[in-house]
Design an enzyme around this catalytic site. Structure first.
Site, mmCIF file in Angstrom:
data_model
loop_
_atom_site.group_PDB
_atom_site.id
_atom_site.type_symbol
_atom_site.label_atom_id
_atom_site.label_comp_id
_atom_site.label_asym_id
_atom_site.label_seq_id
_atom_site.Cartn_x
_atom_site.Cartn_y
_atom_site.Cartn_z
ATOM 1 N N ASN A 10 0.987 6.000 -1.207
ATOM 2 C CA ASN A 10 1.356 6.711 0.029
ATOM 3 C C ASN A 10 1.932 5.399 0.666
ATOM 4 O O ASN A 10 1.253 4.467 1.024
ATOM 5 C CB ASN A 10 0.370 7.184 0.986
ATOM 6 N N LYS A 12 3.600 4.983 3.270
ATOM 7 C CA LYS A 12 3.852 4.980 4.692
ATOM 8 C C LYS A 12 5.270 4.467 5.247
ATOM 9 O O LYS A 12 6.192 4.783 4.601
ATOM 10 C CB LYS A 12 2.426 4.125 5.460
ATOM 11 N N HIS A 96 -2.289 14.139 6.794
ATOM 12 C CA HIS A 96 -2.751 12.394 6.755
ATOM 13 C C HIS A 96 -3.174 12.356 8.119
ATOM 14 O O HIS A 96 -2.639 12.765 9.045
ATOM 15 C CB HIS A 96 -1.594 11.734 6.365
ATOM 16 N N GLU A 98 -3.091 9.602 9.873
ATOM 17 C CA GLU A 98 -1.990 9.174 10.746
ATOM 18 C C GLU A 98 -1.057 10.273 11.424
ATOM 19 O O GLU A 98 -0.768 10.279 12.611
ATOM 20 C CB GLU A 98 -1.290 8.179 10.359
ATOM 21 N N GLU A 168 -10.160 11.347 2.882
ATOM 22 C CA GLU A 168 -10.077 10.005 3.457
ATOM 23 C C GLU A 168 -10.365 9.752 4.931
ATOM 24 O O GLU A 168 -9.994 9.908 5.770
ATOM 25 C CB GLU A 168 -8.305 9.827 3.874
ATOM 26 N N GLY A 174 -6.577 1.565 5.655
ATOM 27 C CA GLY A 174 -5.848 0.477 6.085
ATOM 28 C C GLY A 174 -6.774 -0.596 6.632
ATOM 29 O O GLY A 174 -6.117 -1.511 7.420
ATOM 30 N N SER A 214 -8.380 2.204 1.671
ATOM 31 C CA SER A 214 -8.754 0.900 1.020
ATOM 32 C C SER A 214 -9.039 0.813 -0.409
ATOM 33 O O SER A 214 -9.906 -0.052 -1.034
ATOM 34 C CB SER A 214 -9.538 -0.112 1.967
HETATM 35 C C1 PEP Z 1 -3.307 6.064 2.753
HETATM 36 O O1 PEP Z 1 -2.189 5.884 3.360
HETATM 37 O O2 PEP Z 1 -3.828 7.294 2.777
HETATM 38 C C2 PEP Z 1 -4.413 5.122 2.706
HETATM 39 C C3 PEP Z 1 -5.537 5.359 1.895
HETATM 40 O O3 PEP Z 1 -4.254 3.825 3.067
HETATM 41 P P1 PEP Z 1 -5.076 2.331 2.476
HETATM 42 O O4 PEP Z 1 -5.147 2.310 1.014
HETATM 43 O O5 PEP Z 1 -3.993 1.193 2.820
HETATM 44 O O6 PEP Z 1 -6.382 2.332 3.210
#
Ligand code: PEP
Length: 252
Positions: A10, A12, A96, A98, A168, A174, A214
């Protein structure tokens, strides 16, 4: 039952016209013929066509990070699932964190979008996960149960073959903070049990549940080695060929 791993990136709101094509080209060269693991990249909408082109003839699919639940009309700024199909998307990420926490999407809205994406013929990465304060208050199971149950409301058993759940934990996205393999496994197993209750145990064994938060080349093998972790949704580490390939190669 062994499920084929599914690793998706992703991006983003990152990359540019030039870098999206360059990175996708590098991924196609290094990972384009991988077929032991399903792979996909979800760029920002405007860079999707360039990435679709760069992945042509490879095994890497392309997805979007969101969509609207109408086909067309007076919805300024929105993009429909049919438009995504039209430009070569196979997947869409829905729910997601966000979108939930920065942009205010509710379980009900996400459920509406999932149903529309299914009728558009898209495959869905359906994200769920608890906030840090919810984990601290011991509400992880309650939150994930609510998100999964509401998000999948009125979705048929057959349609579930087009849905991957992505767990997640919001506190791990992030932040550089990763759930331990034990923490991830616990929620994944609970989620699989819930799918068994909502549908049946055969479907629960078949459904893929990605972990996101992450994931990096250095921790991917351990996380993806958990029995109920069937892949990863990768943010930051999907922005470079080296990191994304490092994650994929760690499980090949
Ligand atoms: C994500 O964007 O869904 C995500 C898990 O980001 P990151 O791997 O940067 O934590």
């Amino acid at each position: 039952m062994s499920r084929k791993l599914f690793i998706a990136g992703n991006w983003k709101m990152n990359s540019s016209a030039a870098s999206s094509v360059e990175v996708a080209g590098g991924m196609a060269a290094q990972l384009g013929s991988v077929d032991a693991v399903d792979l996909a990249i979800c760029p920002p909408f405007v860079y999707i066509p360039g990435v679709v082109e760069a992945f042509k003839g490879s095994n890497i699919g392309v997805g979007a990070q969101n969509m609207y639940f109408e086909d067309n009309g007076a919805f300024t700024g929105e993009i429909s699932g049919q438009m995504l199909k039209d430009i070569g998307c196979r997947y869409v990420i829905l729910g997601h964190s966000e979108r939930r926490h920065v942009l205010g999407e509710t379980d009900q809205l996400i459920n509406t979008k999932i149903k529309k994406a299914l009728s558009d013929g898209l495959e869905i990465m359906f994200c769920v996960g608890e906030l840090l304060e919810e984990r601290k208050a011991d509400q992880t199971t309650a939150v994930v149960t609510r998100q999964v149950t509401e998000g999948l409301k009125d979705i048929s058993r057959d349609a579930m073959s087009s849905i991957t759940i992505a767990y997640e934990p919001v506190w791990a996205i992030g932040t550089g903070e990763t759930a331990t393999p034990e923490q991830a496994q616990e929620v994944h197993a609970m989620t699989r049990g819930l799918i068994g209750e909502l549908y049946d145990s055969e479907l629960a064994q078949a459904v893929r549940i990605q972990y996101g938060g992450s994931v990096k080349p250095g921790n991917a093998a351990e996380l993806l080695g958990c029995p109920d972790v069937d892949g990863a949704l990768v943010g930051g580490a999907s922005l470079t060929v080296e990191d994304f390939a490092g994650i994929v190669n760690s499980v090949l």
